[in-house]
Scaffold this motif. Structure first.
Motif, PDB file in Angstrom:
ATOM      1  N   VAL A  53      33.474  32.635  43.081  1.00 36.00           N
ATOM      2  CA  VAL A  53      33.917  33.999  42.752  1.00 36.00           C
ATOM      3  C   VAL A  53      34.984  33.954  41.660  1.00 36.00           C
ATOM      4  CG1 VAL A  53      35.056  36.049  43.665  1.00 36.00           C
ATOM      5  CG2 VAL A  53      33.276  34.950  44.981  1.00 36.00           C
ATOM      6  N   TYR A  57      35.128  35.484  37.554  1.00 34.68           N
ATOM      7  CA  TYR A  57      36.152  36.471  37.226  1.00 34.68           C
ATOM      8  C   TYR A  57      36.594  36.341  35.771  1.00 34.68           C
ATOM      9  CZ  TYR A  57      40.551  38.993  37.508  1.00 34.68           C
ATOM     10  OH  TYR A  57      41.571  39.874  37.296  1.00 34.68           O
ATOM     11  N   ALA A  63      34.364  45.406  37.702  1.00 32.40           N
ATOM     12  CA  ALA A  63      33.337  45.068  38.690  1.00 32.40           C
ATOM     13  C   ALA A  63      31.966  45.355  38.089  1.00 32.40           C
ATOM     14  CB  ALA A  63      33.548  45.883  39.951  1.00 32.40           C
ATOM     15  N   HIS A  78      28.193  36.117  41.954  1.00 30.56           N
ATOM     16  CA  HIS A  78      28.268  37.011  43.112  1.00 30.56           C
ATOM     17  C   HIS A  78      26.963  36.994  43.895  1.00 30.56           C
ATOM     18  CE1 HIS A  78      31.550  39.671  41.023  1.00 30.56           C
ATOM     19  NE2 HIS A  78      31.885  38.403  41.127  1.00 30.56           N
ATOM     20  N   LEU A  82      26.350  35.882  47.696  1.00 31.06           N
ATOM     21  CA  LEU A  82      25.754  36.770  48.707  1.00 31.06           C
ATOM     22  C   LEU A  82      24.675  36.027  49.484  1.00 31.06           C
ATOM     23  CD1 LEU A  82      25.312  40.253  47.020  1.00 31.06           C
ATOM     24  CD2 LEU A  82      26.855  39.604  48.828  1.00 31.06           C
TER      25      LEU A  82
ATOM     26  N   TRP B  54      38.013  38.981  47.582  1.00 29.98           N
ATOM     27  CA  TRP B  54      36.805  39.181  46.757  1.00 29.98           C
ATOM     28  C   TRP B  54      36.878  40.510  46.020  1.00 29.98           C
ATOM     29  CZ3 TRP B  54      36.592  34.577  47.233  1.00 29.98           C
ATOM     30  CH2 TRP B  54      36.042  33.815  48.251  1.00 29.98           C
ATOM     31  N   LEU B  56      39.619  42.011  45.063  1.00 32.59           N
ATOM     32  CA  LEU B  56      40.591  41.841  43.981  1.00 32.59           C
ATOM     33  C   LEU B  56      39.986  41.080  42.807  1.00 32.59           C
ATOM     34  CD1 LEU B  56      43.886  41.042  45.873  1.00 32.59           C
ATOM     35  CD2 LEU B  56      43.396  43.044  44.479  1.00 32.59           C
ATOM     36  N   PHE B  57      39.039  40.182  43.093  1.00 33.45           N
ATOM     37  CA  PHE B  57      38.358  39.441  42.030  1.00 33.45           C
ATOM     38  C   PHE B  57      37.160  40.224  41.485  1.00 33.45           C
ATOM     39  CE2 PHE B  57      40.483  35.548  43.714  1.00 33.45           C
ATOM     40  CZ  PHE B  57      41.096  35.183  42.535  1.00 33.45           C
ATOM     41  N   HIS B  58      37.123  41.519  41.750  1.00 33.98           N
ATOM     42  CA  HIS B  58      36.061  42.409  41.241  1.00 33.98           C
ATOM     43  C   HIS B  58      34.681  42.010  41.731  1.00 33.98           C
ATOM     44  CE1 HIS B  58      39.059  44.432  39.067  1.00 33.98           C
ATOM     45  NE2 HIS B  58      39.206  43.550  38.104  1.00 33.98           N
ATOM     46  N   ALA B  59      34.583  41.555  42.972  1.00 35.15           N
ATOM     47  CA  ALA B  59      33.279  41.257  43.570  1.00 35.15           C
ATOM     48  C   ALA B  59      33.106  42.129  44.815  1.00 35.15           C
ATOM     49  CB  ALA B  59      33.178  39.780  43.918  1.00 35.15           C
ATOM     50  N   PRO B  60      32.934  43.460  44.635  1.00 31.73           N
ATOM     51  CA  PRO B  60      32.898  44.342  45.814  1.00 31.73           C
ATOM     52  C   PRO B  60      31.727  44.056  46.747  1.00 31.73           C
ATOM     53  CG  PRO B  60      32.289  45.545  43.831  1.00 31.73           C
ATOM     54  CD  PRO B  60      32.810  44.219  43.376  1.00 31.73           C
ATOM     55  N   ASP B  61      30.577  43.659  46.155  1.00 35.32           N
ATOM     56  CA  ASP B  61      29.407  43.376  47.008  1.00 35.32           C
ATOM     57  C   ASP B  61      29.676  42.187  47.910  1.00 35.32           C
ATOM     58  OD1 ASP B  61      27.034  45.067  45.561  1.00 35.32           O
ATOM     59  OD2 ASP B  61      28.520  44.323  44.148  1.00 35.32           O
ATOM     60  N   VAL B  62      30.290  41.134  47.337  1.00 35.72           N
ATOM     61  CA  VAL B  62      30.625  39.953  48.135  1.00 35.72           C
ATOM     62  C   VAL B  62      31.657  40.322  49.199  1.00 35.72           C
ATOM     63  CG1 VAL B  62      31.383  37.566  48.039  1.00 35.72           C
ATOM     64  CG2 VAL B  62      30.156  38.526  46.114  1.00 35.72           C
TER      65      VAL B  62
END
Lengths: 135, 189
Positions: A53, A57, A63, A78, A82, B54, B56-62
């Motif tokens: 992750v 970044y 996002a 990402h 998942l 996650w 905060l690291f711009h990975a909302p799905d994760v």
């Protein structure tokens, strides 16, 4: 462009990744309790997730919900994470099912006790076989 | 507006560093508590910390998946397994340091130090010119937007890398079969 999120400590998250992997590995190999071992496996795995992750970044990125002009953070890691989270849960479920089965068989969750019981079983089986042979 | 732009990154830095430190502390705590139930609860807190990280690291799905699956389903699985077995009888709260095997300390420290040695060679977190940003990711972002799929992660998951997801579902199915077989419940009756 410099990194506003971590500034001087731009490598801090990488260091945390190394520590989490170390802690997870330690629990996995050292703890005698089988359930604790599975928790260690999960910590190890989430440490690797952290590495992926953070590699996705970028400090100026948004996002990956494409609604305006970019730049965006990298969506590919990402997706991989998942998939890895779901596979990790599947691995945890199988591991815990085996732990429950082992508990039903040996009545303990402690790896050292199970080893002792198995060694004793092997010895008695060998003694029985020797007795059969001497007859 | 300008004050917000100045304040927001520093706040993000503070929260991220605090959360990363929290995650490390909670992971160590999980390692040292002796009671399995305590370890599971602490591990749930660890997963929750990661889920916020996650985001905060711009990975909302994760982040969503971690909160639902990591902190939720995994914890439920652990509690289910514990309810079927015994917890170590009272006594010490923490793992007895005398039972720690030197060989496992060597293995864990070796891996950690080995990884830490590679850290300076890695690109800094947040840099935009890292090898992870290749033409493939740019194509995914641009093509998903052209086709009207706003969430690039979903687009990659079910379209561009649909076979990965298909394999994932196969793994989940195999795991479900393995769990039923290990518990001796192959039949529904």
């Amino acid at each position: 462009m410099t990194d506003p999120l971590f500034g001087v400590g731009a490598w801090f998250a990488h260091a945390v990744f190394a520590v989490l992997v170390g802690v997870g590995l330690f629990v996995l190999v050292d703890d005698d309790n089988l359930v604790k071992k599975v928790i260690g496996l999960n910590i190890f795995q989430t440490g690797v997730f952290l590495f992926f992750v953070t590699s996705a970044y970028r400090a100026d990125g948004k996002a990956p919900l494409v609604t305006g002009p970019g730049p965006y953070v990298n969506p590919l890691p990402h997706v991989l994470i998942l998939t890895a989270i779901v596979v990790g849960v599947a691995v945890t479920a199988v591991a815990l099912a085996l732990v429950v089965r082992i508990y039903g068989e040996y009545g303990t969750l402690r790896e050292d006790v199970i080893r002792e019981v198995r060694a004793a079983e092997r010895e008695s089986a060998a003694a029985e076989a020797a007795e059969e042979g001497s007859r | 507006m300008t004050t917000l732009q100045v304040v927001a990154p520093t706040l993000e830095v503070a929260v991220s560093v605090a959360l990363l430190s929290f995650v490390v502390v909670v992971a160590v705590l999980t390692a040292v508590v002796r009671d399995v139930l305590t370890a599971v609860v602490v591990f749930a807190a660890y997963s929750l910390g990661l889920a916020i990280l996650w985001v905060l690291f711009h990975a909302p799905d994760v982040g969503l998946t971690e909160a639902a699956v990591g902190a939720g389903v995994t914890t439920a699985l652990f509690l289910l397994a514990i309810s079927q077995t015994v917890r170590p009888a009272g006594g010490r709260t923490l793992v007895d340091p005398r039972t720690v095997k030197p060989s496992s300390v060597v293995v864990a420290l070796g891996v950690t130090v080995g990884l830490l040695l590679t850290v300076p060679a890695l690109p800094p977190v947040g840099a935009a010119d890292t090898p992870a940003f290749g033409p493939v990711s740019d194509f995914y972002l641009a093509d998903a937007a052209d086709r009207g799929v706003d969430n690039a992660v979903t687009a990659v998951l079910v379209v561009y890398r649909g076979f990965d997801t298909f394999g994932e579902i196969a793994v989940v199915f195999a795991a479900a079969v393995a769990v039923l077989a290990a518990l001796g419940r192959e039949t529904l009756a």
